[in-house]
Design a protein around this motif. Structure first.
Motif, PDB file in Angstrom:
ATOM      1  N   ALA A  95       0.836  -1.209   0.000  1.00  0.00           N
ATOM      2  CA  ALA A  95       0.000   0.000   0.000  1.00  0.00           C
ATOM      3  C   ALA A  95       0.865   1.251   0.000  1.00  0.00           C
ATOM      4  CB  ALA A  95      -0.917  -0.003   1.213  1.00  0.00           C
ATOM      5  N   ARG A  96       0.263   2.359  -0.418  1.00  0.00           N
ATOM      6  CA  ARG A  96       0.926   3.662  -0.364  1.00  0.00           C
ATOM      7  C   ARG A  96       0.398   4.439   0.823  1.00  0.00           C
ATOM      8  NH1 ARG A  96       0.698   6.352  -6.257  1.00  0.00           N
ATOM      9  NH2 ARG A  96       0.930   8.125  -4.831  1.00  0.00           N
ATOM     10  N   LEU A  97       1.212   5.339   1.326  1.00  0.00           N
ATOM     11  CA  LEU A  97       0.851   6.088   2.514  1.00  0.00           C
ATOM     12  C   LEU A  97      -0.439   6.885   2.313  1.00  0.00           C
ATOM     13  CD1 LEU A  97       1.981   6.520   5.369  1.00  0.00           C
ATOM     14  CD2 LEU A  97       3.153   8.553   4.512  1.00  0.00           C
ATOM     15  N   ASP A  98      -0.622   7.459   1.122  1.00  0.00           N
ATOM     16  CA  ASP A  98      -1.816   8.266   0.893  1.00  0.00           C
ATOM     17  C   ASP A  98      -3.075   7.415   0.747  1.00  0.00           C
ATOM     18  OD1 ASP A  98      -1.270   7.140  -1.543  1.00  0.00           O
ATOM     19  OD2 ASP A  98      -1.219   9.016  -2.668  1.00  0.00           O
ATOM     20  N   GLY A  99      -2.913   6.098   0.634  1.00  0.00           N
ATOM     21  CA  GLY A  99      -4.072   5.223   0.531  1.00  0.00           C
ATOM     22  C   GLY A  99      -4.508   4.631   1.859  1.00  0.00           C
ATOM     23  N   VAL A 100      -3.702   4.802   2.895  1.00  0.00           N
ATOM     24  CA  VAL A 100      -4.015   4.251   4.220  1.00  0.00           C
ATOM     25  C   VAL A 100      -3.926   5.382   5.242  1.00  0.00           C
ATOM     26  CG1 VAL A 100      -3.607   2.327   5.804  1.00  0.00           C
ATOM     27  CG2 VAL A 100      -2.858   2.142   3.439  1.00  0.00           C
ATOM     28  N   ALA A 101      -4.705   6.402   5.031  1.00  0.00           N
ATOM     29  CA  ALA A 101      -4.673   7.569   5.905  1.00  0.00           C
ATOM     30  C   ALA A 101      -5.499   7.320   7.166  1.00  0.00           C
ATOM     31  CB  ALA A 101      -5.220   8.782   5.158  1.00  0.00           C
ATOM     32  N   PRO A 102      -5.237   8.098   8.229  1.00  0.00           N
ATOM     33  CA  PRO A 102      -6.106   8.010   9.404  1.00  0.00           C
ATOM     34  C   PRO A 102      -7.575   8.179   9.021  1.00  0.00           C
ATOM     35  CG  PRO A 102      -4.158   9.293   9.914  1.00  0.00           C
ATOM     36  CD  PRO A 102      -4.106   9.022   8.431  1.00  0.00           C
ATOM     37  N   SER A 103      -8.427   7.453   9.688  1.00  0.00           N
ATOM     38  CA  SER A 103      -9.873   7.327   9.459  1.00  0.00           C
ATOM     39  C   SER A 103     -10.210   6.162   8.536  1.00  0.00           C
ATOM     40  CB  SER A 103     -10.523   8.602   8.917  1.00  0.00           C
ATOM     41  OG  SER A 103     -10.280   8.767   7.525  1.00  0.00           O
ATOM     42  N   VAL A 104      -9.176   5.554   7.904  1.00  0.00           N
ATOM     43  CA  VAL A 104      -9.420   4.327   7.143  1.00  0.00           C
ATOM     44  C   VAL A 104      -9.824   3.212   8.116  1.00  0.00           C
ATOM     45  CG1 VAL A 104      -8.137   2.437   6.032  1.00  0.00           C
ATOM     46  CG2 VAL A 104      -8.056   4.733   5.068  1.00  0.00           C
ATOM     47  N   VAL A 105     -10.735   2.355   7.683  1.00  0.00           N
ATOM     48  CA  VAL A 105     -11.180   1.213   8.478  1.00  0.00           C
ATOM     49  C   VAL A 105     -10.924  -0.065   7.688  1.00  0.00           C
ATOM     50  CG1 VAL A 105     -13.162   0.086   9.562  1.00  0.00           C
ATOM     51  CG2 VAL A 105     -12.927   2.563   9.682  1.00  0.00           C
TER      52      VAL A 105
END
Length: 245
Positions: A222-232
């Protein structure tokens, strides 16, 4: 009645059950409000059983076909209130309906519901959230209540709070609810405004603790911008009958 059911009745009336989706040949929204009102006000076993029959035959579930409807998620807090404060027979009926809804939902790969944290959550995972929220109640509600908690634990949920980029993916720190099976697992990554969810591979980055919900999962590739805070993150097996048991 031995309890003030006014709040529960108001909650039932506040929902337009006909607006909730469901297969037209199985879901009968007229049964929902009628059945829930009858269950909330039941004063004996016969009344509770009659109300349960309405809800089990096209209201919240359809026993004969093993179907569950989104109405079951909306009704879950009402059923739990009946377990807590209603007639014992009504509480037992409500537990049975929740048990059927969770069991049927675990083999339904089609139906998803909107929640406060994602737009396309499997019914089983949405129900599990409600059950975990009533863990104290269910723990003292006999064998069926404890079994419901155990089943809900399979439908784990991980709320991402902080992320760190790594060479082969992302380390996600957050809060884990339920029981992560261990090892590498397929998960649905839910981001606000993105439907359907993205399927990813996740595994514990550090050993999981049985004493704290804090956890760190590695999201491979994964990329950092795809697993941002608020992701579940939710288990991909949910809603397909393939959740890891």
């Amino acid at each position: 009645m031995g309890w003030d059911d006014a709040v529960v009745l108001e909650a039932i009336e506040a929902v337009n059950w006909g607006d909730l989706p469901g297969p037209v040949d199985l879901y009968e929204p007229g049964r929902v409000a009628t059945g829930l009102r009858a269950l909330a006000t039941a004063s004996g076993l016969v009344q509770a059983a009659d109300a349960g029959s309405l809800l089990a035959d096209g209201g919240l579930v359809h026993d004969h076909s093993g179907a569950v409807f989104p109405a079951a998620v909306t009704a879950a807090p009402i059923l739990l209130a009946i377990v807590r404060d209603g007639h014992p027979g009504a509480g037992a009926t409500a537990l049975g309906l929740l048990d059927d809804a969770l069991a049927f939902a675990a083999s339904d790969r089609r139906t998803r519901v909107v929640t406060s944290y994602a737009e396309a959550v499997p019914i089983c995972c949405a129900l599990a959230d409600h059950l975990r929220g009533a863990a104290g109640l269910l723990a003292v509600s006999g064998a069926e209540g404890r079994q419901l908690l155990a089943e809900a634990a399979h439908h784990w949920r991980f709320d991402v709070q902080e992320t760190v980029a790594e060479e082969d993916g992302v380390a996600a720190f957050g809060v884990l609810a339920g029981r992560f099976p261990g090892g590498k697992q397929r998960a649905d990554l839910h981001r606000a405004g993105h439907v359907p969810p993205l399927v990813v591979q996740v595994a514990p980055h550090y050993p999981l603790s049985g004493h704290s919900p804090d956890a760190c999962l590695r999201v491979d590739g994964a990329r950092l911008d795809g697993v941002a805070p608020s992701v579940v993150l939710l288990p991909s097996g949910c809603g397909s009958g393939a959740a890891d048991r």
